[in-house]
Design a protein around this motif. Structure first.
Motif, mmCIF file in Angstrom:
data_model
loop_
_atom_site.group_PDB
_atom_site.id
_atom_site.type_symbol
_atom_site.label_atom_id
_atom_site.label_comp_id
_atom_site.label_asym_id
_atom_site.label_seq_id
_atom_site.Cartn_x
_atom_site.Cartn_y
_atom_site.Cartn_z
ATOM 1 N N GLU A 1 38.373 39.246 53.119
ATOM 2 C CA GLU A 1 38.373 40.705 53.060
ATOM 3 C C GLU A 1 36.976 41.229 52.737
ATOM 4 N N TRP B 1 35.206 44.122 50.533
ATOM 5 C CA TRP B 1 35.308 45.113 49.471
ATOM 6 C C TRP B 1 33.932 45.759 49.306
ATOM 7 N N CYS C 1 31.268 48.486 46.725
ATOM 8 C CA CYS C 1 30.969 49.151 45.455
ATOM 9 C C CYS C 1 30.364 50.514 45.733
ATOM 10 N N ILE D 1 34.797 49.886 42.543
ATOM 11 C CA ILE D 1 35.011 48.875 43.584
ATOM 12 C C ILE D 1 36.239 49.274 44.376
ATOM 13 N N PHE E 1 38.589 48.618 48.287
ATOM 14 C CA PHE E 1 38.823 47.836 49.492
ATOM 15 C C PHE E 1 38.204 48.555 50.681
ATOM 16 N N LYS E 2 37.516 47.785 51.537
ATOM 17 C CA LYS E 2 36.849 48.371 52.690
ATOM 18 C C LYS E 2 37.499 47.981 54.011
ATOM 19 N N LEU F 1 35.236 42.241 40.527
ATOM 20 C CA LEU F 1 36.092 42.021 41.695
ATOM 21 C C LEU F 1 37.121 40.933 41.416
ATOM 22 N N ALA G 1 35.498 36.297 50.037
ATOM 23 C CA ALA G 1 35.410 37.749 50.179
ATOM 24 C C ALA G 1 33.965 38.142 50.440
ATOM 25 N N LEU H 1 31.511 41.309 49.436
ATOM 26 C CA LEU H 1 31.416 42.471 48.546
ATOM 27 C C LEU H 1 30.114 43.205 48.831
#
Length: 307
Positions: A72, A74, A76, A109, A111-112, A234, A244, A246
């Protein structure tokens, strides 16, 4: 050296390899980048050093987003002073929230994107048709393995709908997470090849009709947070068995009323990491091809070639 995910003309499936000096060496026995993210950083380093599979010229393959499986993305927010100012500018009724976030112990933070929704180098990104002001946000993204270790860095375009978030901060998921709202790539630079991630220049140019409509430069030395701190938050209440990505926040935001338009080209360069280039489309229709690309990576190759 970079970890690259790439498409070839005779396969529906993406390949994974090591990109060095314009030569891509395929990693035999590795079917996905996520498999590499199962390895501790020391084992990953040795695995990449031992790449000995078929070799191809960089010009003969198409790099696709270096993220797959259930990895995934994510992101900031408000980790740079520039970002804080931009958020306060667009959110007149809730500007103080961003002052609190910038100086708080706990970072913002969110979820993108899921892996299949992520655009890569040469592919388009989208702006929402229900937002009047939309901007790209160039960001250094860290790649985290299943063990919580930072194993590499890549470029992220965290496209943002400023009108929507500015109307109400609770609308942030709609402003940030939508089809075509995230690009990552072109590849992953291993962490051991980036001596100081806090001393990287970041440049962005937005071209319109062949000329620069906006451009700016800044650097990760302006990052208000520590990378290990962001990753730590996270991982506080979550696990990522396939790793992930980030994204660490933006230091460049075109000031209002500037907004992206269809056919603009966004070019993000992060020193020592790579250059990510994306054209701009509007609405869902321009990104619907991502659905079919889940089962046939060649659709990405054709799209990247025409972008």
């Amino acid at each position: 050296m970079h970890v690259a995910r790439f498409a070839v003309s005779d396969s529906r499936d993406a390949r994974v390899g090591v990109l060095s000096d314009d030569i891509v060496t395929e990693l035999d026995g590795v079917g996905a980048v996520s498999e590499l993210l199962h390895l501790p950083v020391g084992e990953l380093r040795e695995r990449l050093r031992g790449a000995s599979g078929p070799q191809r010229r960089r010009a003969d393959v198409t790099l696709v987003p270096p993220i797959d499986s259930s990895t995934e993305v994510w992101a900031c927010g408000v980790t740079y002073k520039t970002s804080q100012g931009a958020r306060m500018e667009e959110s007149e009724r809730a500007a103080s929230i961003y002052e609190l976030v910038y100086d708080a112990d706990r970072p913002e933070i969110f979820f993108k994107s899921a892996a299949w929704r992520v655009a890569g180098d040469g592919e388009p990104v989208a702006i929402r048709s229900d937002s009047e002001v939309n901007v790209p946000e160039p960001e250094l993204a860290v790649v985290v393995n299943a063990h919580g270790e930072v194993v590499g860095f890549t470029c992220c375009n965290d496209v943002s709908s400023r009108t929507i978030e500015g109307e109400n901060p609770l609308y942030l998921p709609q402003a940030k997470a939508y089809l075509g709202g995230c690009a990552v790539g072109p590849a992953i630079r291993p962490v051991w090849e980036v001596p100081d991630p806090y001393n990287l220049s970041i440049e962005m140019t937005i071209e319109r009709d062949g000329v620069a409509a906006w451009q700016g430069a800044a650097g990760t030395w302006q990052l208000h947070r520590r990378i290990d701190d962001l990753v730590g938050y996270l991982l506080r209440a979550d696990v990522f068995p396939d790793g992930a990505v980030l994204s660490t926040g933006t230091c460049l935001v075109p000031p209002a009323p500037f907004t992206l338009q269809p056919h603009d080209v966004v070019r993000i360069r992060i020193e020592g990491v790579g250059t990510l280039t994306n054209s701009v489309v509007e609405g869902v229709a321009g990104m619907a091809w991502l659905v079919d690309a889940r089962s046939d990576v060649r659709r990405r190759a054709r799209r990247a070639g025409s972008a």
